[in-house]
Design an enzyme around this catalytic site. Sequence first.
Site, PDB file in Angstrom:
ATOM      1  N   ALA A  98       0.845  -1.186   0.000  1.00 44.94           N
ATOM      2  CA  ALA A  98       0.000   0.000   0.000  1.00 44.94           C
ATOM      3  C   ALA A  98       0.882   1.238   0.000  1.00 44.94           C
ATOM      4  O   ALA A  98       2.064   1.167   0.345  1.00 44.94           O
ATOM      5  CB  ALA A  98      -0.888   0.016   1.236  1.00 44.94           C
ATOM      6  N   GLU A 147      -0.850   3.037   6.933  1.00 41.81           N
ATOM      7  CA  GLU A 147      -0.919   4.149   5.975  1.00 41.81           C
ATOM      8  C   GLU A 147      -1.590   5.374   6.589  1.00 41.81           C
ATOM      9  O   GLU A 147      -1.185   6.507   6.327  1.00 41.81           O
ATOM     10  CB  GLU A 147      -1.636   3.720   4.678  1.00 41.81           C
ATOM     11  CG  GLU A 147      -1.072   2.466   3.997  1.00 41.81           C
ATOM     12  CD  GLU A 147       0.439   2.452   3.801  1.00 41.81           C
ATOM     13  OE1 GLU A 147       1.061   3.523   3.753  1.00 41.81           O
ATOM     14  OE2 GLU A 147       1.011   1.343   3.691  1.00 41.81           O
ATOM     15  N   HIS A 188       0.781   7.377   8.555  1.00 44.37           N
ATOM     16  CA  HIS A 188       1.629   8.244   7.725  1.00 44.37           C
ATOM     17  C   HIS A 188       0.958   9.580   7.401  1.00 44.37           C
ATOM     18  O   HIS A 188       1.640  10.527   7.013  1.00 44.37           O
ATOM     19  CB  HIS A 188       1.918   7.570   6.383  1.00 44.37           C
ATOM     20  CG  HIS A 188       3.059   6.581   6.385  1.00 44.37           C
ATOM     21  ND1 HIS A 188       4.285   6.859   6.918  1.00 44.37           N
ATOM     22  CD2 HIS A 188       3.160   5.342   5.840  1.00 44.37           C
ATOM     23  CE1 HIS A 188       5.101   5.805   6.714  1.00 44.37           C
ATOM     24  NE2 HIS A 188       4.433   4.872   6.066  1.00 44.37           N
ATOM     25  N   GLU A 238       9.190   5.022   8.079  1.00 41.60           N
ATOM     26  CA  GLU A 238       8.618   3.668   7.953  1.00 41.60           C
ATOM     27  C   GLU A 238       8.645   2.917   9.290  1.00 41.60           C
ATOM     28  O   GLU A 238       7.736   2.161   9.593  1.00 41.60           O
ATOM     29  CB  GLU A 238       9.350   2.876   6.867  1.00 41.60           C
ATOM     30  CG  GLU A 238       9.103   3.400   5.444  1.00 41.60           C
ATOM     31  CD  GLU A 238       7.627   3.446   5.051  1.00 41.60           C
ATOM     32  OE1 GLU A 238       6.775   2.902   5.779  1.00 41.60           O
ATOM     33  OE2 GLU A 238       7.322   4.066   4.019  1.00 41.60           O
TER      34      GLU A 238
END
Length: 944
Positions: free
Chosen positions: A323, A359, A362, A381
Amino acid sequence: MILGAGAVATIIALSVVYSQEMAKNQDGGTPTKPPATAAPSNEPWDKYRLPKSLLPQQYNVTLWPRLLPDPTGLYIFTGETTVEFKCVEDTDLILIHSNKLNYSDSAHLTSVDSGVEAPSIKSRFLQIETQYLVLQLDGKLVKDHMYQLHTKFTGELADDLGGFYRSEYYEDGVKKVVATTQMQPTDARKAFPCFDEPAMKAVFHITLIHDIGTVALSNGEQKETSSVVIEGQHVQKTAFGPTEKMSTYLLAFIVSDFAQINNTIDDVLIRIFARKPAIDAGQGQYALNKTGPILKFFEGYYSSKYPLPKSDQIALPDFNAGAMENWGLITYRETALLYDESFSSNSNKERIATIIAHELAHMWFGNLVTLRWWNDLWLNEGFASYVEYLGAANAEPDWNITDLIVLNDVHRVFAVDALTSSHPLSSKEEDIQRPAQISELFDAISYSKGASVLRMLSDFLTEGVFTQGLTSYLNTFAFGNAVYTDLWEHLQMAVNNTGTDLPNSVNNIMNTWVLQMGFPVVTIDTQTGGISQKHFLLDPDSTVTVESPFNYEWIVPIKWMKTGVIHPTIQWLKNKSDTVHEMKTSGPSEWVLANLNVLGYYRVNYDQGNWDRLLIALRDNHSSIPVINRAQLVDDAFNLARAKIIPTVLALETTKYLTEERDYVPWKSAVNNLDFFYLMFDRSEVYGPMQNYLMKQITPLFTYYKNTTGNWSTIPAGHMDQYNQVNAISMACRTGLEECSTLTKTWFKQWMDTNTNRIHPNLRSTVYCNAIAAGGAKEWEFAWSQFQKATIASEAEKLRSALSCSKQPWLLNRYLEYTLNSTLIRKQDATSTIVSIASNVAGQSLAWDFVRARWTYIFNEYGGGSFSFSNLINGVTKRFSTEYELQQLKQFKADNSEVGFGSGTLALDQSIERTISNIKWITENKQNVMNWFKAELKLYEASS
Ligand code: BES
Ligand code: ZN
């Protein structure tokens, strides 16, 4: 057959070269410079980093992807863009990133400020190697003035999974094409000319031109859609609202005829997009249900509102990574977003929850505040890989999944970080220049070590202090950029505010984990209370050639317990050694256990006496040891043995209590370590006794699940229990338990005979694999046809992986060839299919031969990719344990030095190091191990 495939490979390779040539030469107006020869020139356009003279402010970008091929069979897109930039240093040169784009008209430069004139463009060319459009001006751009550069261009909408690319699928027999993007790390420049560095943040005004009836998506909200006629075609034009100030790598543009479902939570519109049949079947519902709560969780965790009005998530049939966190428009491969109760396993479901959490994490950490350059990628990450567990656990509180970070990240990365070819988390900015170097950073160190050390940090600071620092970091750098030490500074402020007691500054403690590779093994002598640390190396004979600023010593937080009682404070080990009197034990029943819940990033060793007492505790009352630490004892013991710190038989002793163990995490830890034994011994005489011993160990678990599930008619209620049920079946079948193989064969045959699949989704992967391994061409062909018919990607994935379990060399070889044909195996799945085949003892050497024979092709296709390529190299070589294999590996490295190994360069060196250590390990351990298995079996036979 081999000849045929070779020819296909050549044709494909040629057509790749051809389209690259096309891309270069079609450009009528802009010549290309030959790549710099001989001595590297010092021209600005030969440097990979942009000069600091120009700063983009905003872009207008209009793109028109064609979803039908042109008369030559090529899919293309056309585009037009204006970028407004500020000059911060006088210059007569414009460098802007551009890769595989052709410019037909000339570029136009204008001045924004009245009274200032823009110089004119003297010459322009494309610098292929460094991926620039270079414009040389006949006068200077002047400091503090704004200019606009306007260009028109075309590019190929290739099926290469990078930049602006196309994804294809069939619906009711009709081929459909989606235009979509993957910009991270350096492919925005493949979609339009841009200042393609993460610190070059700007506002983007996007417009997409697309066919009537299709949907256009981008980071911003759809603002207006109008019908227009362009070049004689009736099309739609969708303009999106301006984005926030953001980095180019987070952009996304998508045109499809997908369907969607949506809801709204506190003014944020949440939508899930996918192929129409997938949405109609309800496959987006789970993701939709979980996104709102996870988004809310992170708003709370960060104390920061989600900054955008919408959050779109889309499942794409072709997608390289799992993703991508494009701001406001997250892209996924289908298996990572779509869920169907009758096809998806609990593991598929967990992956969806965690990847969404990753995600969404993020959206703040990475998107709102972005690291200045890729050398700090590990923080981005690593952070998301840590908090994904928190987000998912919040959305699925019954699952207990925060524990899984120990198996999935800590233990996983220990294996690579114990090699001398490992590297520190942090790289120097100047050492990361070329795109392949950037791609190489997306490795287990950045993800899993990053996650592990941040979890350790959050734990010793306490979560409240950690999030307080985090919030102030996010507020300070919102819409801007930071470096990792900025986070340490804000955490330090929180430490000071709260009066948290630390042995040293956040920066000094963390530097020992971030600036040197590897991790320590902490040794505790419970006779003396002496504790000490040493760099843990899997191969004790290997030499570390890289110097460390801290001499391979760490500042280590130790949480520990004595005989089940948790010590109230953290014991810090700040030097090579220390004495902790409380750690002394007295009497035969006292034991010390350190690194509670494996919150610290280190291994632990003890004096023999303490090991013995821990083994007794495991045997007599294993629940006196916390479940994660039971997993730790097994994993530490096996790895300490590999490093020759303790005898291998001591490691094997930790598996004896497993007949009593019913928890998943310790079992999985044991299985992972025994996997290494399988890799080393499944071609040797140790195999038989090992199988018999392990069959004996797994049988109670197998029986337990058989009995608690009404003879396999139901599924256990708990998430971890469900995993362990799968574990029980796959280990039982693997060790040759007759009852197990009969079970899996019968289930599979029922499916073949009745054409109705009654196998529970959780059990499918292992049932399919075992049935195909036991079967022949008939079973294989059946599974292959089911693979091609599958309507949900997670079912297809289970079959794709099971197809590699066959024991028939000809089937495996043919399957390998299929990976070269993207109509059979999608490009996104090619390398992982090769790796699955290599994991099979019958496929290992076939896969290795295959990869070697086609290296150039494989390199050209996948060499730029991030995870897939290092996974491929590690995957096909992980069983290597003979001199002969080592020679082959070295030969392979030498033979292909010219082609190179791209983002797999480091993986190749790691493979060589691993092979060397495997060879030694086998020589030193084979006999002992065999004797131990045999002795255990004798004891068992005598007692039963
Ligand atoms: N930013 C990455 C995706 C990515 C990876 C882009 C490599 C370019 C190169 C994304 O946030 C990510 O990490 N995805 C992971 C999933 C996650 C749950 C570990 C992935 O794709 O596997
Ligand atoms: Zn990520």
